[in-house]
Design a protein around this motif. Structure first.
Motif, PDB file in Angstrom:
ATOM      1  N   GLU A 139       2.660  20.126  17.720  1.00 23.77           N
ATOM      2  CA  GLU A 139       3.920  20.632  17.193  1.00 23.77           C
ATOM      3  C   GLU A 139       4.671  19.198  16.706  1.00 23.77           C
ATOM      4  OE1 GLU A 139       4.858  23.454  15.698  1.00 23.77           O
ATOM      5  OE2 GLU A 139       2.870  24.117  16.220  1.00 23.77           O
ATOM      6  N   THR A 140       4.232  18.089  17.177  1.00 26.72           N
ATOM      7  CA  THR A 140       4.995  16.680  17.252  1.00 26.72           C
ATOM      8  C   THR A 140       4.679  15.979  15.916  1.00 26.72           C
ATOM      9  OG1 THR A 140       4.813  16.536  19.628  1.00 26.72           O
ATOM     10  CG2 THR A 140       5.215  14.454  18.607  1.00 26.72           C
ATOM     11  N   ILE A 141       5.566  15.495  15.277  1.00 25.51           N
ATOM     12  CA  ILE A 141       5.775  14.756  14.209  1.00 25.51           C
ATOM     13  C   ILE A 141       5.555  13.148  14.752  1.00 25.51           C
ATOM     14  CG2 ILE A 141       6.741  13.742  12.340  1.00 25.51           C
ATOM     15  CD1 ILE A 141       7.572  16.701  11.709  1.00 25.51           C
ATOM     16  N   ALA A 142       4.638  12.364  14.591  1.00 24.49           N
ATOM     17  CA  ALA A 142       4.411  11.231  15.007  1.00 24.49           C
ATOM     18  C   ALA A 142       4.844  10.044  13.910  1.00 24.49           C
ATOM     19  CB  ALA A 142       2.868  10.826  15.501  1.00 24.49           C
ATOM     20  N   LEU A 143       4.848  10.341  12.547  1.00 24.96           N
ATOM     21  CA  LEU A 143       4.870   9.500  11.703  1.00 24.96           C
ATOM     22  C   LEU A 143       5.216   9.984  10.308  1.00 24.96           C
ATOM     23  CD1 LEU A 143       4.612   6.702  10.318  1.00 24.96           C
ATOM     24  CD2 LEU A 143       2.200   6.990  10.150  1.00 24.96           C
ATOM     25  N   LYS A 144       6.234   9.588   9.561  1.00 26.52           N
ATOM     26  CA  LYS A 144       6.659   9.804   8.204  1.00 26.52           C
ATOM     27  C   LYS A 144       6.674   8.745   7.651  1.00 26.52           C
ATOM     28  CE  LYS A 144       9.586  13.980   9.053  1.00 26.52           C
ATOM     29  NZ  LYS A 144      10.932  14.528   8.746  1.00 26.52           N
ATOM     30  N   LEU A 145       6.047   8.676   6.245  1.00 21.80           N
ATOM     31  CA  LEU A 145       6.337   7.491   5.642  1.00 21.80           C
ATOM     32  C   LEU A 145       5.994   7.591   4.085  1.00 21.80           C
ATOM     33  CD1 LEU A 145       3.597   5.039   4.696  1.00 21.80           C
ATOM     34  CD2 LEU A 145       2.957   6.248   6.846  1.00 21.80           C
ATOM     35  N   SER A 146       6.662   6.935   3.248  1.00 22.25           N
ATOM     36  CA  SER A 146       6.300   6.954   1.921  1.00 22.25           C
ATOM     37  C   SER A 146       5.757   5.551   1.409  1.00 22.25           C
ATOM     38  CB  SER A 146       7.575   7.388   1.133  1.00 22.25           C
ATOM     39  OG  SER A 146       8.111   8.500   1.381  1.00 22.25           O
ATOM     40  N   VAL A 147       4.634   5.573   0.569  1.00 20.67           N
ATOM     41  CA  VAL A 147       3.972   4.174   0.201  1.00 20.67           C
ATOM     42  C   VAL A 147       3.770   4.616  -1.342  1.00 20.67           C
ATOM     43  CG1 VAL A 147       2.921   3.608   2.320  1.00 20.67           C
ATOM     44  CG2 VAL A 147       1.736   5.253   0.975  1.00 20.67           C
ATOM     45  N   SER A 148       3.756   3.198  -1.917  1.00 16.83           N
ATOM     46  CA  SER A 148       3.433   3.179  -3.269  1.00 16.83           C
ATOM     47  C   SER A 148       2.114   2.148  -3.416  1.00 16.83           C
ATOM     48  CB  SER A 148       4.554   2.912  -4.205  1.00 16.83           C
ATOM     49  OG  SER A 148       4.161   2.606  -5.588  1.00 16.83           O
ATOM     50  N   TYR A 149       1.201   2.602  -4.181  1.00 13.24           N
ATOM     51  CA  TYR A 149      -0.213   1.574  -4.301  1.00 13.24           C
ATOM     52  C   TYR A 149      -0.369   1.278  -5.558  1.00 13.24           C
ATOM     53  CZ  TYR A 149      -1.377   3.410   0.673  1.00 13.24           C
ATOM     54  OH  TYR A 149      -1.339   3.951   1.688  1.00 13.24           O
ATOM     55  N   LYS A 150      -0.879   0.047  -5.959  1.00 15.70           N
ATOM     56  CA  LYS A 150      -1.095  -0.178  -7.144  1.00 15.70           C
ATOM     57  C   LYS A 150      -2.939  -0.032  -7.313  1.00 15.70           C
ATOM     58  CE  LYS A 150      -1.547  -3.906 -10.486  1.00 15.70           C
ATOM     59  NZ  LYS A 150      -1.320  -3.301 -11.631  1.00 15.70           N
ATOM     60  N   LYS A 151      -3.352   0.751  -8.272  1.00 19.97           N
ATOM     61  CA  LYS A 151      -4.922   0.847  -8.547  1.00 19.97           C
ATOM     62  C   LYS A 151      -5.380  -0.561  -8.996  1.00 19.97           C
ATOM     63  CE  LYS A 151      -4.782   5.691  -9.982  1.00 19.97           C
ATOM     64  NZ  LYS A 151      -5.093   6.682 -11.069  1.00 19.97           N
ATOM     65  N   LEU A 152      -6.446  -0.736  -8.320  1.00 20.36           N
ATOM     66  CA  LEU A 152      -7.239  -1.778  -8.464  1.00 20.36           C
ATOM     67  C   LEU A 152      -8.240  -1.630  -9.525  1.00 20.36           C
ATOM     68  CD1 LEU A 152      -7.460  -3.531  -4.961  1.00 20.36           C
ATOM     69  CD2 LEU A 152      -5.816  -4.104  -6.786  1.00 20.36           C
ATOM     70  N   SER A 153      -8.743  -2.602 -10.257  1.00 23.82           N
ATOM     71  CA  SER A 153      -9.866  -2.360 -11.278  1.00 23.82           C
ATOM     72  C   SER A 153     -11.175  -2.267 -10.435  1.00 23.82           C
ATOM     73  CB  SER A 153      -9.980  -3.583 -12.130  1.00 23.82           C
ATOM     74  OG  SER A 153      -8.762  -3.537 -13.111  1.00 23.82           O
ATOM     75  N   SER A 154     -12.090  -1.429 -10.724  1.00 23.90           N
ATOM     76  CA  SER A 154     -13.332  -1.447 -10.059  1.00 23.90           C
ATOM     77  C   SER A 154     -14.307  -2.441 -10.405  1.00 23.90           C
ATOM     78  CB  SER A 154     -14.072  -0.096 -10.399  1.00 23.90           C
ATOM     79  OG  SER A 154     -13.101   0.813  -9.923  1.00 23.90           O
TER      80      SER A 154
END
Length: 126
Positions: free
Chosen positions: A111-126
């Motif tokens: 029942e314990t929340i250990a981490l909250k976060l919001s992130v934004s990633y850029k997609k890399l070309s394969s």
């Protein structure tokens, strides 16, 4: 699944909700060398490792290679000791377009929340 955290964790299962979010269940390897130095006699999962796990799971679920652009609202709310709480639940609310992927995460054990976060990633070309 490709990971730079070799043998640090195992993705034990995951499920995808109708709204596109994912619930992932992982198990931390309490015997990993990282815990010998962080910290001796009192192992704590490094925050940067948790952020890397979220990135790797997002890459797995989206099929895209990602580069971290921004991280906001990063809140470490409880210590994750791999001997006491090795099994974690990660909720990943993922939205993406052609160039970017955004993730809102809540990581918990029991029942314990250990981490909250919001992130934004850029997609890399394969």
């Amino acid at each position: 699944m490709q990971t730079i955290l070799t043998d640090f964790y195992t993705l034990t299962s995951y499920e995808q909700a109708e709204n596109g979010s994912f619930i992932a269940y992982i198990n931390l390897n309490k015997d990993h060398d990282i815990f010998k130095g962080h910290f001796p006699g009192n192992p704590v999962t490094p925050g940067v490792c948790m952020m890397q796990i979220i990135k790797e799971l997002t890459e797995e679920f989206t099929g895209s290679q990602l580069f971290l652009k921004t991280a906001s609202n990063v809140k470490f709310m409880a210590i994750i000791n791999p001997f006491e709480t090795p099994d974690l639940k990660l909720q990943l609310d993922i939205t993406e377009n052609e160039e970017d992927v955004k993730v809102k995460n809540i990581t918990s054990f029991g029942e314990t929340i250990a981490l909250k976060l919001s992130v934004s990633y850029k997609k890399l070309s394969s």
